[in-house]
Enzyme design. Structure first.
Site, PDB file in Angstrom:
ATOM      1  N   ASP A 100      -3.982  17.580 -18.105  1.00  0.00           N
ATOM      2  CA  ASP A 100      -4.383  16.205 -18.367  1.00  0.00           C
ATOM      3  C   ASP A 100      -3.901  15.874 -19.778  1.00  0.00           C
ATOM      4  O   ASP A 100      -4.421  16.387 -20.766  1.00  0.00           O
ATOM      5  CB  ASP A 100      -5.900  16.071 -18.254  1.00  0.00           C
ATOM      6  CG  ASP A 100      -6.370  14.626 -18.378  1.00  0.00           C
ATOM      7  OD1 ASP A 100      -5.693  13.831 -19.065  1.00  0.00           O
ATOM      8  OD2 ASP A 100      -7.425  14.297 -17.808  1.00  0.00           O
ATOM      9  N   LYS A 108      -5.840   4.455 -20.985  1.00  0.00           N
ATOM     10  CA  LYS A 108      -5.972   4.805 -22.390  1.00  0.00           C
ATOM     11  C   LYS A 108      -4.711   4.408 -23.174  1.00  0.00           C
ATOM     12  O   LYS A 108      -4.387   3.233 -23.247  1.00  0.00           O
ATOM     13  CB  LYS A 108      -6.287   6.298 -22.514  1.00  0.00           C
ATOM     14  CG  LYS A 108      -7.427   6.766 -21.593  1.00  0.00           C
ATOM     15  CD  LYS A 108      -8.713   5.982 -21.758  1.00  0.00           C
ATOM     16  CE  LYS A 108      -9.916   6.598 -21.076  1.00  0.00           C
ATOM     17  NZ  LYS A 108      -9.859   6.677 -19.619  1.00  0.00           N
ATOM     18  N   TYR A 135     -13.340  16.660 -19.641  1.00  0.00           N
ATOM     19  CA  TYR A 135     -13.924  15.359 -19.338  1.00  0.00           C
ATOM     20  C   TYR A 135     -15.003  15.523 -18.271  1.00  0.00           C
ATOM     21  O   TYR A 135     -14.793  16.158 -17.234  1.00  0.00           O
ATOM     22  CB  TYR A 135     -12.842  14.396 -18.873  1.00  0.00           C
ATOM     23  CG  TYR A 135     -13.380  13.085 -18.365  1.00  0.00           C
ATOM     24  CD1 TYR A 135     -14.262  12.330 -19.131  1.00  0.00           C
ATOM     25  CD2 TYR A 135     -13.016  12.603 -17.112  1.00  0.00           C
ATOM     26  CE1 TYR A 135     -14.772  11.131 -18.669  1.00  0.00           C
ATOM     27  CE2 TYR A 135     -13.519  11.401 -16.639  1.00  0.00           C
ATOM     28  CZ  TYR A 135     -14.398  10.677 -17.413  1.00  0.00           C
ATOM     29  OH  TYR A 135     -14.909   9.499 -16.943  1.00  0.00           O
ATOM     30  N   ARG A 175       0.815  -1.215   0.000  1.00  0.00           N
ATOM     31  CA  ARG A 175       0.000   0.000   0.000  1.00  0.00           C
ATOM     32  C   ARG A 175       0.851   1.269   0.000  1.00  0.00           C
ATOM     33  O   ARG A 175       0.376   2.339  -0.381  1.00  0.00           O
ATOM     34  CB  ARG A 175      -0.956   0.019   1.195  1.00  0.00           C
ATOM     35  CG  ARG A 175      -1.866   1.239   1.219  1.00  0.00           C
ATOM     36  CD  ARG A 175      -3.039   1.074   2.164  1.00  0.00           C
ATOM     37  NE  ARG A 175      -2.681   0.654   3.493  1.00  0.00           N
ATOM     38  CZ  ARG A 175      -2.154   1.461   4.431  1.00  0.00           C
ATOM     39  NH1 ARG A 175      -1.922   2.730   4.166  1.00  0.00           N
ATOM     40  NH2 ARG A 175      -1.872   0.997   5.623  1.00  0.00           N
TER      41      ARG A 175
END
Length: 390
Positions: free
Chosen positions: A171, A196, A101, A48
């Protein structure tokens, strides 16, 4: 300095000394043996807060983006949420583009607004409008370029020049680090949905945040570990595997997208093609300056919503599906799919617009599928006209 493809294949990992594995091993271990009380072996204690497979992906992406570091997350939205948590606090203000987005805007508007963060929606292609929107409490400017889904181009360097003390976040998902490196133009933070183009095969969800300041990295890793929005070692292995072929895939993606955009631009059924590679695109010159090529996303505006919907329902090779950046070609209707959450807002998408993610199939097959879909659209338009005439 190694070239892009060399870094994509080799950065972040060397064959291990134990077995000489060419690919980074998938360290499917939640915890790691320690050499003494609170003495870790090579810095790893618990997945983690860090894992060698995750580290390999982070180093590779940082090398490709030209940033000092990268921090991987479980999804692109987890990466976006973490950046917002790091740069904003109650009472702050963020400027976001009017074409962005839907998930990003939804997060800012529905979650961070409740936390006391103000936002302004601005046309990011108008640098003067961005500057006018800045306030004394503006702490972040959120840029997408190319934008999603209208494919507008934002001049990163021009925004960097007027940002003042605000953090400029870009982005870079639509471009990928192969086509655009925002840090070179003054961006403070770069975000990717690795789902993507970096992953590239529609088989893994992930995100990554890149930057250059140690203070930011410390904060990002704090959230990485203590909030726990971490990617699994297997997911980061898949993203890293995809990264190795990013350069060759993007070249084919771009070849096909240019052919698709040129073909669609000549069709009577199409009102407008949004693709920065077309000289008619308002952002063509800026894109040519800050991008290596023009990307693999093409948006099409039809004359009516009915034509747009018919087109989406008529393609066969272009699969009707959300997301983008995989090797296969996809088509979607943003107003009712990916951007439904912004309906009625300043970010509402024209209902005549269709977004196309162009894959790496054979160009001739892609064009043939578009031709037959457009024939269906044309037949429907003639039928509607005949009905009106009667």
């Amino acid at each position: 300095m190694p070239g892009f493809s060399t870094n994509a294949i080799h950065a972040g990992y060397e064959p291990d000394s134990l077995y000489g594995a060419i690919n980074p091993p998938i360290y499917a271990s939640t915890t790691f043996a320690q050499d003494d009380l609170a003495v870790t072996r090579n810095g790893y204690e618990y997945t983690r807060v860090g894992n060698p497979t995750i580290t390999a992906l982070e180093k590779a992406v940082a090398a490709l983006e030209g940033s000092a570091y990268a921090v991987a997350f479980a999804s692109g939205m987890a990466a976006i949420d973490t950046v917002l948590r790091v740069v904003l606090k109650p009472g702050d203000h963020i400027v976001i583009g009017s074409d962005a987005y839907g998930g990003t805007y939804r997060l800012i508007q529905q979650i961070f607004t409740q936390w006391g963060v103000e936002n302004s929606v601005v046309n990011m292609t108008d640098v003067g409008a961005v500057q006018a929107a800045l306030r004394p409490n503006t702490k972040a400017i959120w840029v997408e370029t190319p934008t999603n889904p209208a494919l507008d181009i934002v001049d990163i360097a021009a925004i960097a020049d007027i940002k003042g003390q605000a953090t400029l976040v870009v982005d870079n998902t639509f471009a990928s680090p192969y086509l655009q490196r925002p840090c070179e133009f003054g961006a403070d933070i770069v975000v990717h949905s690795t789902t993507k183009y970096i992953g590239g095969h529609s088989d893994v969800v992930g995100g990554v945040v890149c930057g250059n300041t140690p203070e930011l990295e410390e904060q990002l890793r704090f959230f990485f570990g203590w909030v726990g929005a971490i990617p699994s070692p297997f997911d980061t292995y898949l993203s890293g595997r995809g990264l190795k072929t990013l350069a060759v895939r993007m070249e084919r993606h771009c070849d096909n997208a240019e052919a698709v955009a040129t073909f669609l631009d000549a069709q009577d059924a199409v009102a407008r093609v949004c693709y920065p590679g077309l000289e008619s695109h308002p952002g063509h010159e800026v894109a040519a300056r800050q991008m290596k090529r023009f990307g693999a996303m093409v948006s099409v505006v039809f004359h009516t919503e009915e034509q747009a919907v018919t087109f989406c329902r008529s393609t066969k090779l272009f699969c009707l599906a959300e997301s983008l950046g995989g090797v296969e070609s996809l088509v979607e209707h943003p107003a009712t799919m990916t951007h439904l959450a912004v309906e009625g807002s300043a970010l509402a998408v024209p209902r005549e617009l269709v977004r196309i993610s162009v894959g790496i199939e054979d160009e001739a097959d892609l064009i043939a599928d578009l031709e037959q879909a457009l024939a269906v659209v044309a037949a429907g338009a003639k039928g509607a006209q005949a009905s009106l005439s009667s």
